[in-house]
Design a protein around this motif. Structure first.
Motif, short mmCIF file in Angstrom:
data_model
loop_
_atom_site.label_atom_id
_atom_site.label_comp_id
_atom_site.label_asym_id
_atom_site.label_seq_id
_atom_site.Cartn_x
_atom_site.Cartn_y
_atom_site.Cartn_z
N ASP A 55 0.83 -1.19 0.00
CA ASP A 55 0.00 0.00 0.00
C ASP A 55 0.86 1.25 0.00
N ASN A 56 0.46 2.21 -0.79
CA ASN A 56 1.22 3.46 -0.90
C ASN A 56 0.79 4.41 0.22
N GLY A 60 3.41 1.90 5.72
CA GLY A 60 3.88 0.65 5.11
C GLY A 60 5.29 0.70 4.59
N PHE A 61 5.67 1.84 3.97
CA PHE A 61 6.98 1.93 3.33
C PHE A 61 7.33 3.40 3.12
N TYR A 62 8.46 3.83 3.66
CA TYR A 62 8.89 5.22 3.48
C TYR A 62 10.41 5.29 3.69
N ILE A 63 10.96 6.47 3.46
CA ILE A 63 12.39 6.71 3.62
C ILE A 63 12.61 7.64 4.80
N LEU A 91 4.61 -0.34 -5.37
CA LEU A 91 3.67 0.54 -4.65
C LEU A 91 2.40 0.73 -5.46
N THR A 92 1.27 0.60 -4.80
CA THR A 92 0.00 0.87 -5.46
C THR A 92 -0.98 1.41 -4.45
N SER A 93 -1.83 2.33 -4.88
CA SER A 93 -2.87 2.85 -3.99
C SER A 93 -4.23 2.31 -4.41
N ILE A 110 0.28 -9.93 -2.32
CA ILE A 110 -0.24 -8.62 -1.94
C ILE A 110 -0.02 -8.48 -0.44
N ALA A 111 0.89 -7.59 -0.06
CA ALA A 111 1.22 -7.41 1.35
C ALA A 111 0.48 -6.19 1.90
#
Length: 467
Positions: A55-56, A60-63, A91-93, A110-111
């Motif tokens: 998920d964007n 979930g995922f960032y820097i 990444l997908t929204s 799909i996580a």
């Protein structure tokens, strides 16, 4: 004559088989169709990486300070290490897009924290529950707390398309015989929360964890009204990936005691982590800075003709943006140059970030020129440059010669990297064509893969910085 008969026979068999397949598919549906895409655990391990749709969103995922972080990211990284492969995130929204990518084989898993529904279970399998999620109504605090559903009569609630939220709200509306409107919106939950903050809309719904994270960015959100009490959520695989599903379930069972709860606490219960995630200029959530050296890195990247995020990836890999970093071998500075290279490229003070950076940039430019005519395609040449930076261009040139000797494509990094990885094998490093001898070339191959993986993350999460 015999050759002619053979060709005619082959053509007839092909035509007959094609007609039969078409007839069977027409009259009996999908029963006779081959699965469109099959790649189970062994295939993923052979390929060398697992590809996951995530998920964007901002948890979930960032820097953060150049480092890849996030709840789903760390879970996936741990699982990838368990099965001995790399990790490739998509990444997908759009939830439906994630299912489409799973079906087509663009991703293996799909996580996302998804609720199991009959519609979603078509051609897919859900893992054991990873978590439990409440869903909450998100509104503005100044509008007042909701005490009962009747207060929303004649209001409109916007929900993310293809999420479970619409069905949850419809069940409540029908049970209570209310008249509020539910509108699906293609935007992500967090974009809809932004729309609530900006007063574009009044109400939306979100997973409680996502909503809580957003209260650290925005004052004035009310997320107190629980729509749906804790429901189990999991990840999704194709239904023909049985080994992958079993492996994931075993991993989930092992990690439920400590690792998953600890990670949950880190990202959702630690207010300090939430504060830095939402306020640091070096967080991809709060802005588009990677490090305090972005300006000189951008200048160096312009000199090279590179995307500045690629050069940032190299700096992060080499020194974690630490100007005082010194390796066991004596490499120093932001780009970890050896003393002889520092001298060659005019660096007097390796602790000076600008000197250190531009010394490395001049070395990268030299390597670019070295490979320019042999590898004209810039996207491929980047990988040759990175490997040369890591292990020395003499070793990469040896691999290039071996690739030529064995009749493979010398302009392809995939081809050349196979021979570079074999430079610890005497069959290859003792070949008369090899000038630089033994090397742990597999480490240089892994280095290139890691830098490019960091670069992909930076590209997905950090803007180019161009006006």
């Amino acid at each position: 004559m015999r050759r002619t008969i053979s060709l005619i026979s082959t053509l007839l068999v092909t035509l007959l088989f094609g007609v039969q397949c078409t007839f069977l598919e027409k009259h009996f549906g999908d029963t006779f169709k081959e699965p469109r895409y099959i790649l189970d655990l062994q295939g993923i391990q052979k390929r060398g990486f697992i590809r996951a749709a995530v998920d964007n969103n901002t948890t979930g995922f960032y820097i953060y300070r150049g480092r890849r972080m996030g709840y789903e990211y760390e879970l996936l990284r741990d699982y990838a290490e368990r099965i001995g492969v790399g990790l490739d995130l998509v990444l997908t929204s759009d939830i439906q897009e994630a299912f489409d990518k799973l079906e087509s084989g663009e991703v293996d898993i799909i996580a996302m924290n998804l609720e199991k529904t009959p519609e979603r279970e078509k051609n897919t399998s859900f893992t054991s529950p990873i978590d439990e999620m409440n869903t909450v109504l998100v509104g503005r605090a100044k509008s007042g707390r909701i005490e009962n559903w009747e207060e929303l009569e004649n209001d409109t609630i916007y929900v993310r398309s293809n999420s479970a939220y619409k069905n949850q709200l419809q069940a409540i509306r029908d049970t209570l015989n209310l008249a509020f409107t539910i509108l699906e919106d293609p935007r992500h939950e967090e974009a809809l929360i932004d729309a609530v903050v900006s007063e574009e809309i009044d109400w939306t719904m979100a997973d409680q964890n996502v909503a809580k994270a957003n209260t650290t960015y925005y004052d004035g959100l009310d997320i107190s009204w629980v729509v749906n009490e804790a429901g189990e959520v999991g990840w999704v695989t194709r239904d023909n990936s049985k080994e992958l599903l079993n492996s994931l379930n075993e991993w989930i069972e092992d990690k439920q005691k400590r690792f998953i709860p600890d990670l949950y606490a880190k990202y959702f219960l630690n207010s300090k982590n939430g504060y830095f995630r939402s306020n640091s200029p070096f967080s991809s959530i709060a802005g588009d800075r990677i490090s305090q050296y972005d300006e000189i890195i951008k200048s160096g990247a312009e000199y090279l003709g590179w995307d500045w995020r690629l050069l940032s990836s190299v700096v992060y890999k080499e020194s974690r943006f630490d100007t005082s970093a010194t390796s066991y071998a004596g490499a120093r500075g932001l780009l970890q140059l050896m003393p002889v290279t520092l001298e060659r490229f005019g660096v007097d003070n390796p602790n000076d970030p600008e000197q250190s950076l531009f010394g490395g940039v001049r070395y990268l430019a030299y390597l670019d020129k070295f490979w320019l005519t042999r590898v004209p395609d810039s996207n491929e040449r980047i990988k040759f440059i990175l490997a040369s930076y890591n292990v020395g261009h003499g070793h990469v040139e040896d691999a290039w010669r071996l690739t030529l000797k064995y009749g493979e494509n010398t302009q392809s990094w995939d081809a050349v990297s196979q021979y570079l990885a074999r430079k610890n094998d005497p069959v290859f490093y003792e070949d008369p064509l090899v000038k630089s001898g033994y090397a742990k070339g597999h480490l240089a191959v892994a280095y290139v893969k890691d830098v490019m993986s960091i670069f992909e993350a930076y590209k997905a999460l950090v803007d180019t910085g161009k006006s």
